[in-house]
Design a protein around this motif. Structure first.
Motif, PDB file in Angstrom:
ATOM      1  N   MET A   1      13.247   1.295  47.190  1.00  0.00           N
ATOM      2  CA  MET A   1      12.790   2.657  46.984  1.00  0.00           C
ATOM      3  C   MET A   1      14.006   3.271  46.238  1.00  0.00           C
ATOM      4  O   MET A   1      15.086   3.453  46.480  1.00  0.00           O
ATOM      5  CB  MET A   1      12.764   3.343  48.289  1.00  0.00           C
ATOM      6  N   GLU A   2      13.394   3.780  45.002  1.00  0.00           N
ATOM      7  CA  GLU A   2      14.283   4.502  44.233  1.00  0.00           C
ATOM      8  C   GLU A   2      14.517   6.126  44.685  1.00  0.00           C
ATOM      9  O   GLU A   2      13.419   6.784  45.236  1.00  0.00           O
ATOM     10  CB  GLU A   2      13.532   4.723  42.936  1.00  0.00           C
ATOM     11  N   ARG A  63      23.309  -4.893  51.224  1.00  0.00           N
ATOM     12  CA  ARG A  63      21.859  -5.795  50.793  1.00  0.00           C
ATOM     13  C   ARG A  63      20.864  -4.829  50.917  1.00  0.00           C
ATOM     14  O   ARG A  63      19.854  -5.063  49.759  1.00  0.00           O
ATOM     15  CB  ARG A  63      21.590  -6.662  51.799  1.00  0.00           C
ATOM     16  N   TRP A  64      20.545  -3.652  51.602  1.00  0.00           N
ATOM     17  CA  TRP A  64      19.487  -2.818  51.321  1.00  0.00           C
ATOM     18  C   TRP A  64      19.542  -2.036  50.109  1.00  0.00           C
ATOM     19  O   TRP A  64      18.560  -2.014  49.414  1.00  0.00           O
ATOM     20  CB  TRP A  64      19.715  -1.976  52.509  1.00  0.00           C
ATOM     21  N   ASN A  65      20.703  -1.851  49.760  1.00  0.00           N
ATOM     22  CA  ASN A  65      20.846  -0.912  48.235  1.00  0.00           C
ATOM     23  C   ASN A  65      20.626  -2.080  47.073  1.00  0.00           C
ATOM     24  O   ASN A  65      19.850  -1.593  46.072  1.00  0.00           O
ATOM     25  CB  ASN A  65      22.254  -0.195  48.207  1.00  0.00           C
ATOM     26  N   ALA A  66      21.133  -3.130  47.290  1.00  0.00           N
ATOM     27  CA  ALA A  66      20.813  -3.977  46.162  1.00  0.00           C
ATOM     28  C   ALA A  66      19.413  -4.459  45.974  1.00  0.00           C
ATOM     29  O   ALA A  66      18.957  -4.512  44.717  1.00  0.00           O
ATOM     30  CB  ALA A  66      21.654  -5.350  46.315  1.00  0.00           C
ATOM     31  N   ALA A  67      18.655  -4.628  47.377  1.00  0.00           N
ATOM     32  CA  ALA A  67      17.228  -4.955  47.086  1.00  0.00           C
ATOM     33  C   ALA A  67      16.368  -3.652  46.601  1.00  0.00           C
ATOM     34  O   ALA A  67      15.427  -3.907  45.705  1.00  0.00           O
ATOM     35  CB  ALA A  67      16.805  -5.147  48.551  1.00  0.00           C
ATOM     36  N   ALA A  68      16.969  -2.470  46.975  1.00  0.00           N
ATOM     37  CA  ALA A  68      16.014  -1.027  46.493  1.00  0.00           C
ATOM     38  C   ALA A  68      16.484  -1.013  44.910  1.00  0.00           C
ATOM     39  O   ALA A  68      15.577  -0.828  44.250  1.00  0.00           O
ATOM     40  CB  ALA A  68      16.778   0.073  47.268  1.00  0.00           C
ATOM     41  N   ALA A  71      14.341  -3.666  43.259  1.00  0.00           N
ATOM     42  CA  ALA A  71      12.788  -3.247  43.262  1.00  0.00           C
ATOM     43  C   ALA A  71      12.579  -2.122  42.314  1.00  0.00           C
ATOM     44  O   ALA A  71      11.494  -2.292  41.404  1.00  0.00           O
ATOM     45  CB  ALA A  71      12.479  -2.639  44.580  1.00  0.00           C
ATOM     46  N   ALA A  72      13.418  -1.177  42.132  1.00  0.00           N
ATOM     47  CA  ALA A  72      13.425  -0.098  41.001  1.00  0.00           C
ATOM     48  C   ALA A  72      13.345  -0.732  39.551  1.00  0.00           C
ATOM     49  O   ALA A  72      12.537  -0.355  38.820  1.00  0.00           O
ATOM     50  CB  ALA A  72      14.138   1.107  41.125  1.00  0.00           C
ATOM     51  N   GLY A  73      14.040  -1.650  39.416  1.00  0.00           N
ATOM     52  CA  GLY A  73      14.174  -2.621  38.012  1.00  0.00           C
ATOM     53  C   GLY A  73      12.878  -3.152  37.892  1.00  0.00           C
ATOM     54  O   GLY A  73      12.433  -3.112  36.646  1.00  0.00           O
ATOM     55  N   ARG A  74      12.377  -3.777  38.896  1.00  0.00           N
ATOM     56  CA  ARG A  74      11.107  -4.488  38.634  1.00  0.00           C
ATOM     57  C   ARG A  74      10.044  -3.538  38.330  1.00  0.00           C
ATOM     58  O   ARG A  74       9.136  -3.711  37.419  1.00  0.00           O
ATOM     59  CB  ARG A  74      10.649  -5.208  39.973  1.00  0.00           C
ATOM     60  N   ARG A  75      10.106  -2.418  38.954  1.00  0.00           N
ATOM     61  CA  ARG A  75       8.982  -1.310  38.747  1.00  0.00           C
ATOM     62  C   ARG A  75       9.130  -0.678  37.257  1.00  0.00           C
ATOM     63  O   ARG A  75       7.970  -0.689  36.463  1.00  0.00           O
ATOM     64  CB  ARG A  75       9.083  -0.214  39.601  1.00  0.00           C
ATOM     65  N   GLU A  76      10.534  -0.573  36.896  1.00  0.00           N
ATOM     66  CA  GLU A  76      10.456  -0.152  35.512  1.00  0.00           C
ATOM     67  C   GLU A  76      10.292  -1.183  34.431  1.00  0.00           C
ATOM     68  O   GLU A  76       9.506  -0.696  33.269  1.00  0.00           O
ATOM     69  CB  GLU A  76      12.112   0.168  35.435  1.00  0.00           C
ATOM     70  N   SER A  77      10.366  -2.536  34.759  1.00  0.00           N
ATOM     71  CA  SER A  77       9.926  -3.343  33.465  1.00  0.00           C
ATOM     72  C   SER A  77       8.693  -3.557  33.482  1.00  0.00           C
ATOM     73  O   SER A  77       8.190  -3.776  32.517  1.00  0.00           O
ATOM     74  CB  SER A  77      10.917  -4.801  34.012  1.00  0.00           C
TER      75      SER A  77
END
Length: 80
Positions: A1-2, A63-68, A71-77
């Motif tokens: 989550m961003e 790990r939580w921050n890396a996953a978040a 996910a934000a990067g995938r949404r942006e792409s």
């Protein structure tokens, strides 16, 4: 989550920053979890069940921050 950090001025004039936890927050976060779980019977765990270390907590935060962030990067792409 961003999540963008947010500053709130409390009634007593102090500033509270709401943000994602950082690895350096692990020990304080663990202490808060143990304290909060002992204050109410409505949480899933009791203080004695919180048996992980600050180092393990820091790993979880990392790990939580890396996953978040991933996910934000995938949404942006997908927007491009």
């Amino acid at each position: 989550m961003e999540y963008t950090p947010k500053e709130i001025v409390l009634k007593n004039g102090k500033t509270c920053v709401i943000r994602r936890p950082e690895e350096a927050d692990a020990e304080r976060l663990l202490r808060s979890q143990k304290e909060a779980s002992g204050e109410t019977p409505y949480l899933v765990v009791i203080p004695e069940e919180i048996d992980w270390t600050a180092e393990e907590q820091a790993g979880w935060i990392k790990r939580w921050n890396a996953a978040a962030e991933g996910a934000a990067g995938r949404r942006e792409s997908r927007r491009l």
